[in-house]
Scaffold this active site. Structure first.
Site, PDB file in Angstrom:
ATOM      1  N   ASP A  20       0.851   2.446   4.036  1.00  0.00           N
ATOM      2  CA  ASP A  20       0.516   3.993   3.628  1.00  0.00           C
ATOM      3  C   ASP A  20       1.866   4.987   2.724  1.00  0.00           C
ATOM      4  O   ASP A  20       1.752   6.223   2.964  1.00  0.00           O
ATOM      5  CB  ASP A  20      -0.079   4.537   4.559  1.00  0.00           C
TER       6      ASP A  20
ATOM      7  N   GLY B 287      -3.887  16.160  -0.981  1.00  0.00           N
ATOM      8  CA  GLY B 287      -4.873  16.805  -1.267  1.00  0.00           C
ATOM      9  C   GLY B 287      -6.270  17.488  -0.513  1.00  0.00           C
ATOM     10  O   GLY B 287      -7.133  18.278  -1.064  1.00  0.00           O
TER      11      GLY B 287
ATOM     12  N   THR C 105      -7.722   9.320  -1.805  1.00  0.00           N
ATOM     13  CA  THR C 105      -9.097  10.623  -1.788  1.00  0.00           C
ATOM     14  C   THR C 105      -9.172  11.373  -2.802  1.00  0.00           C
ATOM     15  O   THR C 105     -10.164  11.440  -3.744  1.00  0.00           O
ATOM     16  CB  THR C 105      -8.411  12.008  -0.374  1.00  0.00           C
TER      17      THR C 105
ATOM     18  N   HIS D  74       0.851  -1.536  -0.300  1.00  0.00           N
ATOM     19  CA  HIS D  74      -0.045  -0.048   0.068  1.00  0.00           C
ATOM     20  C   HIS D  74       1.252   1.403  -0.038  1.00  0.00           C
ATOM     21  O   HIS D  74       1.494   2.016   1.108  1.00  0.00           O
ATOM     22  CB  HIS D  74      -0.849   0.409   1.154  1.00  0.00           C
TER      23      HIS D  74
END
Length: 390
Positions: free
Chosen positions: A285, A71, A101, A63
């Site tokens: 992440d 953003g 997102t 990931h």
């Protein structure tokens, strides 16, 4: 490419195999054995004595925001794309890119391009199609088409649920995209998974439980991530793992007062609960924005994820007394199996020559990518074209 003979490696493949020699050639591990014979003088090769250092498979980060995340606080808060050494210096030799997102200005085409660019540098790079929202942003017009026709795309995600930034998907919408991922995987031999972002919402994993209860889809299709972000959510995730889902733990930096588990804590709790190694993965992440929101859903602050949290988690678990062969599967062999990355996640004859040499403290000392040293003594000796000189 000449042959390389590595002497006296204390090998965790990820199983503990003791002190062995490794013969590397053509980007692959050719032979693993005790006291391999010397190569003939006329054969071009190099020999390197590892002095009993621990050697592990290259880490797989399932990931990563290869094109940058963020953003949520305006266009200036978009995280820049990742560079090769941000991955390799962390011992990561394979990664799966995702959109978050922003799946409007960040696109699947851009993500595929980033993965292909890393692959040109010898790095193991793949990606998912889509992003937080449904219907997913795709290249061909469908998830099935993207998985079937685009070489680097292996699944769909990260689709957001239980999050105020999600598209608030219904059960039917979630089942449709999961089914498309599954069938796309069947058609191609790819992973065909639905990688699910979990937010802080009280619904937790309810949609996934209902999907398992009401459909014929196998549990392996659903891979929820960030499951350790809330302690109650993690208990839900453990129950899903018992039903056959592979749950993905995020190696976030967790504050002492947060209602969350660190990756090391989460793994210890999963082991104590008897979750099989084949149901646990850990990702970083990396490159993603880690925002904090106020009561009105506005960003109150944010950090940026980094793949360096993966080796940091391994060191933390070593410091707690866990054996390396127990620690490694969620970082190596399990994601390789779930994501169907042939030749990755293990060190054996025929596997890709992606490996990490650990220092005495369990940190990343050397990294080999496809049979080529890219990090030596913690310093990147191979960089991307727009990075500083090695």
């Amino acid at each position: 490419m000449s042959l390389l003979l590595l002497r006296d490696a204390r090998l965790y493949a990820p199983a503990a195999l003791g002190h062995v020699d490794l013969l590397i050639g053509g980007g692959r591990v050719l032979q693993v054995g005790t006291a391999l014979p010397a190569l003939p003088a006329g054969v071009a090769h190099a020999e390197h004595d590892l002095g009993g250092r621990r050697v592990i498979p290259g880490l797989i980060d399932g990931h990563v925001h290869l094109t940058g995340g963020g953003g949520e606080a305006g266009l200036a808060s978009k995280v820049p794309p990742l560079q090769l050494t941000q991955l390799t210096r962390a011992g990561v030799t394979s990664a799966v890119g995702v959109l978050g997102t922003d799946d409007v200005t960040r696109t699947t085409a851009e993500l595929v391009t980033a993965a292909r660019g890393l692959a040109e540098l010898g790095f193991g790079a793949w990606c998912h199609t889509g992003g937080y929202h449904l219907p997913p942003t795709t290249l061909t017009g469908s998830v099935r088409g993207d998985i079937a026709l685009i070489d680097r795309i292996i699944g769909v995600g990260e689709v957001a649920i239980s999050d105020h930034r999600s598209s608030q998907p219904t059960l039917d919408e979630l089942l449709r995209v999961a089914a498309d991922a599954h069938v796309g995987g069947l058609m191609t031999g790819k992973a065909g998974i639905l990688h699910l972002h979990l937010g802080d919402g009280p619904r937790g994993l309810d949609l996934v439980r209902r999907a398992l209860d009401t459909s014929e889809l196998p549990p392996r299709v659903f891979q929820p991530t960030h499951v350790n972000r809330r302690r109650a959510l993690f208990e839900e995730a453990l129950a899903l793992a018992a039903r056959g889902c592979t749950i993905d733990i995020s190696a976030f930096d967790i504050g002492p007062d947060e209602d969350a588990w660190s990756a090391a804590d989460a793994l210890e709790r999963a082991w104590a609960a008897g979750v099989p190694a084949a149901r646990l993965t850990v990702s970083s992440d990396g490159g993603g924005c880690l925002p904090r929101f106020d009561a009105e859903g506005r960003v109150a602050g944010y950090g940026v994820g980094t793949s360096a949290t993966l080796p940091a988690t391994i060191r933390s678990l070593l410091d707690r007394g866990h054996s390396l062969d127990r620690i490694l599967p969620p970082f190596t062999s399990t994601p390789a199996a779930l994501l169907r990355l042939a030749g990755k996640g293990q060190i054996a004859a025929g596997s890709d020559a992606d490996l990490v040499v650990l220092d005495e403290g369990g940190g990343v000392h050397d990294v080999m990518l496809g049979g080529r040293w890219v990090v030596r003594a913690g310093r990147a000796v191979v960089t991307g074209p727009f990075e500083a000189e090695a």
